[in-house]
Design a protein around this motif. Structure first.
Motif, PDB file in Angstrom:
ATOM      1  N   ALA A  48      39.129  45.762  32.887  1.00  0.00           N
ATOM      2  CA  ALA A  48      39.812  47.057  32.861  1.00  0.00           C
ATOM      3  C   ALA A  48      40.337  47.364  31.459  1.00  0.00           C
ATOM      4  N   VAL A  84      38.961  40.755  43.089  1.00  0.00           N
ATOM      5  CA  VAL A  84      38.943  42.122  42.609  1.00  0.00           C
ATOM      6  C   VAL A  84      38.336  42.968  43.719  1.00  0.00           C
ATOM      7  N   LYS A 101      42.874  48.306  43.391  1.00  0.00           N
ATOM      8  CA  LYS A 101      42.025  47.133  43.624  1.00  0.00           C
ATOM      9  C   LYS A 101      42.785  45.842  43.868  1.00  0.00           C
ATOM     10  N   VAL A 128      42.741  43.396  38.784  1.00  0.00           N
ATOM     11  CA  VAL A 128      41.597  43.731  37.933  1.00  0.00           C
ATOM     12  C   VAL A 128      41.570  42.760  36.759  1.00  0.00           C
TER      13      VAL A 128
END
Length: 655
Positions: free
Chosen positions: A600, A528, A561, A564
């Motif tokens: 998330a 991540v 990212k 996640v």
């Protein structure tokens, strides 16, 4: 066998090479494509001679008896050779007259700065090495470093190198629980921390975390505290000491400790597939030798480089590139304390412009963050100094590659996307800056001295453009030597799958041009924003939350990212998946791990897709979240109705 989406395989097959211009090739450290290709072939065909030549460019107190023993596990390099890593990172340059060359620039998030020439850095390192010795520590003893990116952090690492003291740096964003778990396993005699640090304008408490994490750990002889924020902290008499007070009046010289090339020097904890962090043990001398030559060619390092690695000291990336690779090559390395987009999103560009950064190492996440902010943000800054951009941490998608090449670099930069792991330390898949052709999205070629392969489930090599499991058939000096206190686990996790080879647990494809594409993790560990996290570690934290019966965590694509975490949670009777429960779960993840591990999305479901033995089929959960459909094999699924129920839950929460 790892699965690859048809569109992804099509993209790999149609990918094109970008060749460096001839004038840049001539200015590179090698000076010619033919010369580098000859070196590359020699490193593969006669690795012992290659590594002997590389090591011969550094300083040795005693020559080695044998260059390499390459049987895995149990491999060794420069057997019997004695030197000191710190000497090769600092003193060697002083011997060559580089006393006044800038070695280290530190900038805090609050814009404070510190500058150290190689002579100044040498003095500070010797002084702090003497401080460490004052606690009774000697070669083979253990130091834990719980600091953000401070100048003192670099000094502490180099002092440990100088004494042959093992060190472990722990990410300063970790919770007390995560810090405690690592300290209990590592059993350090000395901890180095700070009163606090700054992140996004807020003060991060560090000393208080250490106080809570240490508890009654009997190994501790002392805690050294850097005064960074000036906040009041508790200081335990006899145990806790201020850095600046200890440094006053200590001798300015400390002879480097002789070290055999294979002796351990670094212990780094990384998430494992069982959820229990693994202590990756690297040898300090061989680590420096390998990263010296890899840094030289990955970055095209010249002595006048202004190099910035954006990683945190709690991740091995900073040690590979920002310390070992940079200082071994005699360049100026920049350490920045805070967030790359604080106090405004243009901080990243400010740093490049202010210090005339020409060599930059960062994560694909940072580039995707800049893409989100748009090109207007960079216009006030002169970024023409940027020459080489290297990346590691997670797959670097072609769209982000082209954005960086066209917008950030104005088609004047070399982009070197690489692949490496905490276990491999540096990157055996990469390019040589301004020498090897670039290919958007790939991880480059099999690099100097490495022997990579991609195999099927029966361990047979697969043809080009075929997905398989990535392995390393020949060791390189900087590879993991064992797991701290777990030698059997070391063999089981890395060398039991393919006899005589290192099993990377990554899926990969090799294209027709010899470029490798690492497509993702085979196990349940994923990155991540460049931080490696274990699904098991996150699931364990979630299950500790009152009312949670079961949890499954997957990694799903994110344009910023890379990946996640997304959590599926089954609650006990009497509990509901309301906002309060969701917040409680997130807080538990923060308390046990860090903010970087916060899911998330959290989906509350009464059922999970499982095998007859009760194992949750996380692959199916990922397919539901990413595509909404199940295309993979479901023969091992116990109850198809569970998949439909989970799909309804995901669809309902998306509305």
């Amino acid at each position: 066998m790892p699965e690859v989406r048809p569109e992804e395989l099509k993209m790999i097959k149609e990918s094109k090479l970008y060749f460096p211009p001839p004038d840049k090739v001539k200015q590179s450290v090698m000076g010619s494509v033919d010369a580098f290709n000859a070196l590359l072939r020699r490193s593969w065909e006669d690795p012992a001679a290659f590594w002997a030549d590389v090591a011969g460019e550094l300083y040795w107190m005693q020559p080695w008896e044998k260059t390499m023993e390459d049987r895995m596990p149990g491999f060794r390099f420069f057997v019997g050779g004695v030197t000191n890593p710190c000497y090769n990172l600092i003193d060697r340059h002083l011997d060559q007259g580089a006393d006044n060359r800038m070695a280290l620039i530190w900038e805090g998030e609050d814009y404070q700065t510190k500058f150290f020439t190689y002579r100044m850095l040498h003095t500070e390192v010797c002084r702090f090495a003497n401080v460490i010795k004052s606690f009774g520590l000697a070669k083979g003893d253990r130091v834990a470093i719980f600091l953000p990116n401070l100048a003192e952090t670099v000094i502490a690492v180099l002092a440990c190198y100088r004494l042959g003291v093992l060190f472990n740096t722990v990410f300063s964003g970790f919770s007390e629980r995560a810090l405690h778990d690592r300290l209990v396993n590592y059993e350090p005699q000395l901890i180095i921390t700070a009163d606090g640090g700054y992140r996004r304008g807020r003060e991060m408490p560090l000393k208080s975390k250490v106080d809570e994490a240490v508890g009654d750990l009997s190994s501790i002889k002392g805690v050294v505290v850097v005064k960074r924020t000036g906040s009041e902290v508790s200081m335990q008499a006899g145990r806790d000491h201020w850095w600046h007070e200890l440094m006053a009046g200590v001798p300015l010289d400390c002879p480097p400790e002789p070290m055999e090339a294979n002796e351990p020097g670094l212990v780094f904890y990384t998430s494992g597939t069982t959820g229990k962090p693994k202590g990756i043990v690297h040898s300090s001398v061989a680590f420096v030798v390998n990263n010296y030559v890899y840094g030289k060619f990955h970055m095209d390092h010249h002595s006048n480089d202004m190099f910035w690695c954006t990683a945190d000291i709690g991740w091995l990336t900073m040690h590979i590139w920002g310390i070992a690779g940079a200082l071994a090559n005699g360049v100026t390395t920049i350490f920045y304390e805070g967030a790359l987009d604080w106090p405004k999103p243009d901080r990243f560009y400010q740093m490049i412009d202010k210090y005339r950064v020409n060599k930059l190492f960062t994560a694909p996440t940072a580039i995707r963050m800049l893409m989100r902010f748009g090109e207007e943000l960079m216009k006030p800054y002169d970024l023409s100094c940027l020459d080489v951009l290297s990346l590691v941490g997670e797959p670097f998608n072609p769209e982000a590659w082209h954005w960086a090449y066209n917008n950030l670099g104005k088609r004047r930069i070399y982009i070197n996307n690489t692949w490496g792991q905490t276990e491999t330390s540096g990157c055996p898949l990469a390019g040589a800056a301004w020498i090897t052709p670039m290919k958007p999205g790939s991880c480059g070629i099999q690099f100097l001295g490495a022997q990579m392969d991609i195999v099927d489930e029966d361990n047979n090599p697969v043809p080009p453009e075929t997905p398989g499991n990535l392995i390393i058939r020949r060791p390189i000096p900087m590879m993991v030597r064992t797991l701290w206190k777990e030698p059997e686990r070391y063999v089981r996790e890395y060398f039991s799958q393919v006899p005589g080879a290192y099993y990377a647990n990554d899926a990969a494809i090799k294209d027709k041009d010899g470029h490798f594409w690492v497509t993702g993790r085979i196990d349940d560990v994923f990155n991540v924003a460049g931080h490696r996290l274990s699904t098991m570690e996150m699931e364990s934290a979630i299950i500790e939350c009152p009312g949670v019966a079961e949890a499954a965590v997957i990694g799903v694509p994110d344009e910023i990212k890379g990946l996640v975490p997304v959590a599926f949670v089954t609650l006990r009777q009497g509990y509901t998946g309301d906002p309060a429960m969701e917040e409680a779960i997130k807080q538990k993840v923060v308390d046990n791990i860090s903010k970087i591990a916060i899911p998330a999305r959290i989906y509350f479901t009464d059922v999970m897709p499982k095998t007859p033995s009760g194992k949750i089929m996380r692959r199916l959960l990922k397919e539901i979240v990413v595509t909404g459909e199940i295309k993979g094999d479901i023969t091992g699924l116990e109850d198809m109705a569970a998949v439909e129920k989970v799909r309804e839950v995901v669809a309902a929460q998306r509305r």
